[in-house]
Motif scaffolding. Structure first.
Motif, PDB file in Angstrom:
ATOM      1  N   LEU A   8       0.559  -2.710  10.020  1.00 28.94           N
ATOM      2  CA  LEU A   8       1.329  -3.411   9.001  1.00 28.94           C
ATOM      3  C   LEU A   8       0.558  -3.468   7.689  1.00 28.94           C
ATOM      4  O   LEU A   8       1.143  -3.459   6.611  1.00 28.94           O
ATOM      5  N   ASP A   9      -0.780  -3.521   7.785  1.00 32.24           N
ATOM      6  CA  ASP A   9      -1.580  -3.491   6.564  1.00 32.24           C
ATOM      7  C   ASP A   9      -1.379  -2.180   5.818  1.00 32.24           C
ATOM      8  O   ASP A   9      -1.337  -2.138   4.594  1.00 32.24           O
ATOM      9  N   LEU A  11       1.325  -0.473   5.759  1.00 29.66           N
ATOM     10  CA  LEU A  11       2.635  -0.511   5.105  1.00 29.66           C
ATOM     11  C   LEU A  11       2.570  -1.209   3.757  1.00 29.66           C
ATOM     12  O   LEU A  11       3.428  -1.002   2.901  1.00 29.66           O
ATOM     13  N   ASP A  12       1.546  -2.042   3.573  1.00 36.12           N
ATOM     14  CA  ASP A  12       1.388  -2.711   2.276  1.00 36.12           C
ATOM     15  C   ASP A  12       1.196  -1.710   1.142  1.00 36.12           C
ATOM     16  O   ASP A  12       1.491  -2.010  -0.017  1.00 36.12           O
ATOM     17  N   TYR A  29       8.062  -9.287   8.783  1.00 35.98           N
ATOM     18  CA  TYR A  29       7.092  -8.685   7.867  1.00 35.98           C
ATOM     19  C   TYR A  29       7.856  -8.092   6.684  1.00 35.98           C
ATOM     20  O   TYR A  29       8.935  -7.512   6.836  1.00 35.98           O
ATOM     21  N   ASN A  31       6.615  -5.877   3.082  1.00 40.09           N
ATOM     22  CA  ASN A  31       5.489  -5.400   2.279  1.00 40.09           C
ATOM     23  C   ASN A  31       5.693  -5.775   0.804  1.00 40.09           C
ATOM     24  O   ASN A  31       6.774  -6.236   0.406  1.00 40.09           O
TER      25      ASN A  31
END
Length: 357
Positions: A8-9, A11-12, A29, A31
């Protein structure tokens, strides 16, 4: 696709907006790109259902149910999602089913650039048509009384006693000169509709070179004009004089906006020609089109008038008539083309698109 392979980081860092939904169809979540697109922080988005963000979000809810039923693995769909009190979002929504019961669905949201472009062009054409009607009506309404005012001032000047002629004659001359100035303005407003469309073979680089020579003659020092031409561009049928005037109006505006840089000697104006392929102009698809850019490194167009620069009498320069870009757009549209503008401090790019044979 397995969420264990998704960071997920990571995807930021994506430029496209990404939402990950939990089993209850709530946002688990979002982004930074999604926060920007939806104009809301993740703190506010968390635990909301995407469909609740929009007035017409039922379609998103339906797609989520289809995803949970494993009716597809990846689905793409164009949507216009309406928001209360804000502009609707025109999106391509990509929905992916993830092999994770806790986070079963990933949604990627892309602004539909093609649809946005078509909508902008449609607004420009509607605006241009409204401008034409407004200009015709306004010019004719001004023209008739203007002639009467000028004539009355001339007659008044003839009737003045000789001992008052010097004193009062100055006032009548002011009336006559201002009437003449307004007459010139009206003539400029009506010019595109009066002058016949003279069609011949047009070489766009002859047009650019003519404009370049005129700008150099007026701004001989401190302004560098760069030429970046694609000499393979074919000739096309058009009105050469109209196109010279259209390009000159844009280039002249740019040169005037560069006045501060001209003083310091680092002003740049670029004339760039290319061929664009598979271009849609006013809902018509063309195989080839002239793609002419007039680029300057000036201060940019003020944001508060950027959407209105092709309106008549709108100018970002003190003392400007606000007619140059209106006339340029009219002349280009008479060639089935369109002018677009992208502007920010240090870079303003006017793009002229005209269909090629």
């Amino acid at each position: 696709m397995n969420t264990s392979t998704i960071s997920l980081d990571g995807l930021d860092l994506l430029a496209s907006a990404v939402l990950v939904l939990d089993a209850e169809a709530c946002i688990a979540y979002a982004n930074p790109a999604a926060e920007n697109l939806l104009e809301s922080s993740f703190k506010n988005l968390a635990h909301q259902k995407p469909q609740d963000l929009f007035v017409n979000g039922e379609e998103i809810a339906e797609i989520f149910e289809q995803a949970l039923d494993h009716q597809f693995s990846v689905k793409r769909q164009d949507m216009i999602l309406e928001r209360a009190g804000r502009e609707p979002l025109q999106l391509q929504v990509i929905v992916m089913v993830l092999d994770n019961p806790d986070l079963p669905v990933l949604m990627e949201l892309h602004e539909n650039e093609q649809q946005l472009k078509l909508n902008r062009e449609e607004r420009l054409l509607d605006q241009s048509q409204a401008n034409k009607e407004l200009i015709r009506n306004l010019a004719h309404e001004i023209k008739n009384p203007l002639g009467g005012i000028r004539g009355a001032a001339q007659l008044l000047e003839l009737e003045l006693p000789e001992h008052h002629l010097k004193e009062l004659g100055e006032y009548t001359q002011v009336i006559i000169k201002e009437a003449d100035r307004l007459q010139t303005l009206v003539d400029r407003l009506l010019a595109p509709h009066r002058r016949p469309h003279i069609v011949g073979d047009v070489n766009i680089h002859e047009v650019c070179e003519r404009v370049r020579s005129l700008i150099v003659a007026e701004f001989p020092n401190g302004l560098t004009i760069k030429r970046d031409y694609d000499l393979s561009i074919p000739e096309f049928r058009g009105d050469k004089e109209q196109l010279i005037q259209a390009v000159l109006n844009i280039a002249h505006n740019a040169a005037q906006a560069l006045s501060d840089r001209i003083k310091t000697g680092n002003a740049e104006l670029t004339l760039r020609t290319r061929v664009a392929r598979s271009v849609t102009i006013a809902k018509v698809r063309y195989r080839l089109a002239l793609d002419l850019h007039i680029i300057d490194n000036g201060p940019g167009i003020p944001p508060d008038i950027l959407d209105r620069i092709f309106y008549p009498l709108v100018s970002g320069r003190e003392g400007g008539s606000g007619l140059g870009l209106t006339l340029a757009q009219t002349f280009v549209q008479q060639h089935m083309g369109v002018i677009e503008c992208d502007s920010r401090p240090g870079h303003t790019d006017f793009r002229i698109l005209i269909p090629l044979p």
